[in-house]
Design a protein around this motif. Structure first.
Motif, PDB file in Angstrom:
ATOM      1  N   SER A  73       0.834  -1.194   0.000  1.00  7.43           N
ATOM      2  CA  SER A  73       0.000   0.000   0.000  1.00  7.43           C
ATOM      3  C   SER A  73       0.872   1.248   0.000  1.00  7.43           C
ATOM      4  O   SER A  73       2.074   1.184   0.246  1.00  7.43           O
ATOM      5  CB  SER A  73      -0.926   0.025   1.232  1.00  7.43           C
ATOM      6  N   THR A  74       0.234   2.390  -0.272  1.00  8.23           N
ATOM      7  CA  THR A  74       0.927   3.678  -0.261  1.00  8.23           C
ATOM      8  C   THR A  74       0.321   4.567   0.813  1.00  8.23           C
ATOM      9  O   THR A  74      -0.906   4.632   0.971  1.00  8.23           O
ATOM     10  CB  THR A  74       0.821   4.367  -1.638  1.00  8.23           C
ATOM     11  N   PHE A  75       1.178   5.266   1.548  1.00  3.50           N
ATOM     12  CA  PHE A  75       0.759   6.102   2.669  1.00  3.50           C
ATOM     13  C   PHE A  75       1.342   7.506   2.501  1.00  3.50           C
ATOM     14  O   PHE A  75       2.319   7.698   1.778  1.00  3.50           O
ATOM     15  CB  PHE A  75       1.245   5.518   3.991  1.00  3.50           C
ATOM     16  N   THR A  76       0.727   8.460   3.171  1.00  2.00           N
ATOM     17  CA  THR A  76       1.278   9.817   3.221  1.00  2.00           C
ATOM     18  C   THR A  76       1.430  10.231   4.675  1.00  2.00           C
ATOM     19  O   THR A  76       0.731   9.722   5.560  1.00  2.00           O
ATOM     20  CB  THR A  76       0.372  10.832   2.505  1.00  2.00           C
ATOM     21  N   LEU A  77       2.340  11.169   4.899  1.00  2.00           N
ATOM     22  CA  LEU A  77       2.525  11.762   6.219  1.00  2.00           C
ATOM     23  C   LEU A  77       2.070  13.205   6.126  1.00  2.00           C
ATOM     24  O   LEU A  77       2.671  14.018   5.420  1.00  2.00           O
ATOM     25  CB  LEU A  77       3.999  11.675   6.636  1.00  2.00           C
ATOM     26  N   GLN A  78       0.977  13.510   6.823  1.00  2.00           N
ATOM     27  CA  GLN A  78       0.325  14.807   6.700  1.00  2.00           C
ATOM     28  C   GLN A  78       0.409  15.600   8.004  1.00  2.00           C
ATOM     29  O   GLN A  78       0.457  15.025   9.096  1.00  2.00           O
ATOM     30  CB  GLN A  78      -1.160  14.613   6.359  1.00  2.00           C
ATOM     31  N   THR A  79       0.410  16.923   7.887  1.00  2.00           N
ATOM     32  CA  THR A  79       0.275  17.769   9.070  1.00  2.00           C
ATOM     33  C   THR A  79      -1.208  17.916   9.402  1.00  2.00           C
ATOM     34  O   THR A  79      -2.066  17.734   8.540  1.00  2.00           O
ATOM     35  CB  THR A  79       0.902  19.154   8.832  1.00  2.00           C
ATOM     36  N   LYS A  80      -1.496  18.270  10.643  1.00  2.00           N
ATOM     37  CA  LYS A  80      -2.894  18.304  11.090  1.00  2.00           C
ATOM     38  C   LYS A  80      -3.124  19.486  12.017  1.00  2.00           C
ATOM     39  O   LYS A  80      -2.520  19.580  13.078  1.00  2.00           O
ATOM     40  CB  LYS A  80      -3.228  16.992  11.818  1.00  2.00           C
ATOM     41  N   GLY A  81      -3.973  20.429  11.580  1.00  2.00           N
ATOM     42  CA  GLY A  81      -4.371  21.535  12.431  1.00  2.00           C
ATOM     43  C   GLY A  81      -3.401  22.694  12.474  1.00  2.00           C
ATOM     44  O   GLY A  81      -3.502  23.554  13.352  1.00  2.00           O
ATOM     45  N   HIS A  82      -2.469  22.766  11.505  1.00  2.00           N
ATOM     46  CA  HIS A  82      -1.509  23.876  11.474  1.00  2.00           C
ATOM     47  C   HIS A  82      -0.928  23.991  10.071  1.00  2.00           C
ATOM     48  O   HIS A  82      -1.110  23.101   9.223  1.00  2.00           O
ATOM     49  CB  HIS A  82      -0.390  23.658  12.503  1.00  2.00           C
TER      50      HIS A  82
END
Length: 347
Positions: A201-210
């Motif tokens: 599978s492929t995943f992303t690393l995302q920022t949250k709330g900023h």
């Protein structure tokens, strides 16, 4: 008479030997008993130490409750805050400092308040954010990270948050499934930051709330298959009918990655073999938003023309003028791995 004497003498000699054996046996038993008594005494002392330690721990649990109300002197301003608020970000220096174990050693003012040598205008926004997170609910509006309007003050705030080990607690990031079957991967966000994927599978690393962006990150490999670690241009890397679901990061336009299993660079579908040996336990560091890759601390790929690495033309970088595309971390693979470090921008 001689016969009688000869009969008696051997018997007397045997009795003397027997007495010597008995005396030796008694001496040995006495020594053994002393050793046993000494060992028993040592064990009793060890038991007393453990019992005392247990009592101290019980006292800690009773007296240093998460519900304790702590009074803090923040640069001259006294505030009250629950202990559990200050310890809510696991593994942070702030949580360790106010865990209760070090209360007697922490700096205090004349009134006995814990002293923190920081401006109140910096510490209070962090404290209020932790308070808001403690009562966050799915139905309420999401808690947003602090954003100080003054640039210099904002930089000081970033510095303070990093000092207390709170960066990813105050400016969170989250791992999201981008391509793959829901339910085939176990994802654990900060502080664990682990992925165990039973299917490729492929995943992303995302920022949250900023609005701080991820500029560098680090991955520690477990047992993996077809692992690709890199970046995508989120604005353009959109899954549609023309995308092959079997493609990973770097295998199509607007994505670039280090192919760990083949030991090379995947740059928007083009593969460059580098002869790298990347196995379980390796640490992959992606720096400067697509500009550099390091394997176990050694620079192996760079868009800066370093003599010690493979140079490549980087077409994913945001333009200097005009609309800035969002470049985010992404990784494809099957198996297990851990995000061990994330570096955020300082806008």
């Amino acid at each position: 008479m001689k016969a009688d004497f000869d009969f008696i003498f051997p018997q007397t000699k045997m009795n003397s030997d027997s007495m010597d054996d008995i005396d030796k046996t008694l001496a040995d038993l006495t020594d053994l008993l002393k050793r046993k008594q000494s060992l028993l005494h040592e064990r009793e002392q060890e038991l007393e130490k453990k019992s005392a330690a247990l009592e101290r721990d019980k006292s800690f649990l009773i007296d240093k409750s998460p519900c304790d109300v702590l009074h803090l002197n923040i640069g001259g301003t006294v505030i009250a805050v629950l202990r559990r608020t200050l310890t809510s970000v696991e593994d942070s220096m702030l949580a360790s400092r106010f865990s209760g174990r070090w209360d007697d050693m922490l700096e205090k003012d004349r009134g006995g308040n814990f002293f923190i040598d920081q401006p109140i205008e910096l510490f209070l926004p962090m404290c209020n954010y932790l308070r808001a997170k403690s009562c966050e609910t799915p139905l309420g509006p999401p808690v947003k990270s602090p954003h100080l309007t003054c640039y210099d003050q904002r930089q000081d705030f970033y510095r303070m948050v990093e000092y207390f080990g709170m960066t990813l607690g105050v400016y969170p990031c989250t791992i999201e499934l981008h391509r793959g079957e829901t339910g085939t991967a176990d994802i654990s966000d900060y502080p664990d930051f682990t992925v165990t994927s039973r299917e490729w599978s492929t995943f992303t690393l995302q920022t949250k709330g900023h609005d701080r962006e991820i500029v560098s990150y680090e991955v520690v490999l477990g047992h993996v298959e077809r692992m690709q670690i890199g970046w995508i241009n989120e604005e353009k890397y959109i899954e549609n009918l023309s995308n092959d679901p079997n493609n990973g990061v770097g295998e199509e336009a607007n994505s670039i990655a280090l192919d760990c299993c083949r030991g090379g660079l995947l740059n928007q579908g083009d593969f460059t073999k580098l002869g790298l040996s990347i196995g379980e336990g390796s640490v992959i560091r992606c720096e400067q938003k697509t500009r550099r890759w390091l394997v176990n601390g050694k620079l192996v790929i760079s868009s800066n023309g370093s003599d010690n690495s493979v140079h490549f033309e980087n077409e994913l970088l945001p333009p200097v003028h005009g609309k800035v595309d969002k470049i985010i971390p992404s990784f494809s693979g099957k198996g297990s791995w851990k995000i061990s470090q994330v570096v955020l921008s300082n806008p």
